[in-house]
Structures are given as structure tokens and as C-alpha cells.
Design an enzyme around this catalytic site. Structure first.
Site, PDB file in Angstrom:
ATOM      1  N   GLU A 185      52.084  11.218 -70.308  1.00  0.00           N
ATOM      2  CA  GLU A 185      51.134  11.842 -69.378  1.00  0.00           C
ATOM      3  C   GLU A 185      51.874  12.722 -68.375  1.00  0.00           C
ATOM      4  O   GLU A 185      51.447  13.830 -68.056  1.00  0.00           O
ATOM      5  CB  GLU A 185      50.338  10.771 -68.625  1.00  0.00           C
ATOM      6  CG  GLU A 185      49.314  10.064 -69.478  1.00  0.00           C
ATOM      7  CD  GLU A 185      48.629   8.920 -68.750  1.00  0.00           C
ATOM      8  OE1 GLU A 185      49.229   8.368 -67.806  1.00  0.00           O
ATOM      9  OE2 GLU A 185      47.491   8.594 -69.119  1.00  0.00           O
TER      10      GLU A 185
ATOM     11  N   GLY B 219      42.880   7.089 -71.451  1.00  0.00           N
ATOM     12  CA  GLY B 219      41.946   6.226 -70.730  1.00  0.00           C
ATOM     13  C   GLY B 219      40.516   6.478 -71.162  1.00  0.00           C
ATOM     14  O   GLY B 219      40.260   7.112 -72.185  1.00  0.00           O
TER      15      GLY B 219
END
Ligand code: DER
Length: 253
Positions: free
Chosen positions: A109, A31
Site C-alpha cells: 500500500e 480492505g
């Protein structure tokens, strides 16, 4: 903008509080906020021995662009835990549960987050809500191709109002593919209850009365055939949201 300033402040705070220059392995999430974390780490002139474990293609690029040394998750020596893992989130609730997957990287993740001694969520004030699915409307779910219709139908029976296959932003039509070459389904649900809500009788949280508690819905979705991973992170070892920054830069609890 004050959002970028808040992201940068969160990144600086997270590194100041949780980055140890003598670490051996550090997880780096995906991100835009994570870029500020890597920037703050770089400012601490890291020792070249540290290996940074990425959570996907973009995360690996951020590590390389910062001149740091990446190490693929699969190359970690057996049994070794990361000293710390930093990652962003789409939303964080009052019990530090996170919605993740806005960037379609939730599978790697979660692998990295669960392999770390401590998981540090780095998020600006917009992400902080009392309950999940307040601001962020859907749960990202990574599914095997060809199983998307079965999963969507099963999600509807769990009470999802609108499970939708995430399509690529590019002009070429067709579904977005993850780093695993899987699809993402974004499933809308009513606001998720916290454990405290269930204890205080705000709902059963098991779907039987239309309400879901965070861990229950995560387990229910994860058990569906064809689901690889669900974008709900909860009960991670040492989840620390100290890096969550309120609007005026104050730290949340
Ligand atoms: O996809 C993810 O889980 C990422 O962590 C992402 O949601 C956070 O993105 P941002 O830092 O750009 O808001």
C-alpha cells in the site's frame, strides 16, 4: 447499516472527485471500503486502456472481479507515476496522517501510495479522529521473520506498552504472514501528537518526555533493524481526505 452506507458514500465521492476516465494508471488499495471505490469506477464504464495497480492479493482480486485490468507494481514502466491511488485507512487524524495495516497490506500500500501523483484516502466517519491511536489502538509494523523479538524489545524501549505478533485468525496457530511472507507486529503507543500539538507545546513529540509526534515515531520505528514498513502514512503527495464522510454525509474540510 449506516457504516456500509457511509463507506459507499465515501467511495462514490472519492471517485466523483478524483477519478479521471482518461487516466492511464490507478492504484487500488485493500480492505472493504475500496470495494465501493472500484464499484463507482466500474459505473463510469472505464476505458479498457486503464491499468489498475493492486496493493496485494485481495486488492488484485477486487480488480479482477470487477472485470478491470490489473498491472503488477513491478511492471510499471520506469519513472511512470500513477495518476491517482485510492486506499482505505484504519484511522485518519486532523493533519490527514493515516494509520494503515489493519488488513496487513501496508508494505505494498505504501509503495503504491508513494508512486501516485495523488493519494486519496477513502474512509467513513468512524476513522476520523483528532489524533492517531485514539480509536485504533496500535501501529501495524511489518517485520522480517526471526527479527520479531528484537523489534518487540526495541519497541518497548521506544515506549510501546504492548508490541504483539499478529496471529492468524484461522484455527491453525502461528503468526499471520503478509504477501511478502513477513510478520505483523501491532504496537500500542499513547495517542500520537500532530505537528500542531508539538508547535503548541503539548509535548516534545520525540519520545524524550513520553510523547511521540506522528512523523517522529514513524521514523524511529522504520529505522529499527528488521522492520520492512510501518503503518503510518503521512505527508503523502496530495493526500486528500475529501472522501472522508462525516456521520450525516457532510464532507469534512
Ligand atoms: O489495511 C489497510 O490499510 C486497509 O486500507 C484497511 O485498513 C482499510 O480497511 P476497511 O476499509 O475495511 O476499514
Amino acid at each position: 447499516t449506516n457504516v456500509e452506507a457511509a463507506k459507499r458514500a465515501a467511495g462514490q465521492q472519492a471517485v466523483a472527485d478524483h477519478f479521471d476516465a482518461n487516466a492511464s494508471y490507478v492504484g487500488i488499495g485493500s480492505g472493504t471500503t475500496i470495494v465501493y471505490v472500484v464499484e463507482a469506477i466500474k459505473e463510469r464504464s472505464t476505458n479498457p486502456a486503464i491499468r489498475f495497480v493492486p496493493t496485494g492479493y485481495q486488492s488484485r482480486q477486487v480488480i479482477i472481479n470487477a472485470g478491470l485490468t490489473p498491472l503488477g507494481f513491478d511492471s510499471l514502466p520506469d519513472g511512470v507515476m500513477l495518476d491517482v491511488a485510492f486506499d482505505g485507512a484504519d484511522e485518519v487524524d486532523s493533519e490527514l496522517n493515516c494509520i494503515k495495516g489493519g488488513g496487513a497490506c501496508l508494505f505494498q500500500e505504501k509503495l503504491v501510495a508513494e508512486r501516485a501523483k495523488k493519494f486519496v484516502c477513502v474512509a467513513d466517519y468512524r476513522k476520523r479522529q483528532d489524533r492517531l491511536l485514539t480509536q485504533w489502538p496500535t501501529i501495524p509494523i511489518e517485520v522480517a521473520p526471526l527479527s520479531q523479538n528484537k523489534v518487540a524489545a526495541a519497541l518497548k524501549t521506544l515506549g510501546s506498552t504492548n508490541p504483539k505478533l499478529r496471529t492468524t485468525l484461522l484455527d491453525k496457530s502461528g503468526p499471520l504472514k503478509t504477501d511478502q511472507d513477513f510478520y505483523i507486529i501491532d504496537a500500542a503507543f499513547p495517542t500520537l501528537l500532530t505537528r500542531k500539538d508539538v508547535q503548541e507545546g503539548r509535548g516534545k513529540g520525540d519520545g524524550s518526555d513520553g510523547t511521540w509526534e506522528v512523523n517522529n515515531i514513524a521514523k524511529a520505528i522504520k529505522s529499527l533493524t528488521g522492520v520492512l514498513e510501518v503503518g503510518i502514512f503521512s505527508g503523502l503527495n496530495g493526500l486528500d481526505a475529501q472522501a472522508l464522510r462525516e456521520k450525516d454525509g457532510e464532507r469534512s474540510a
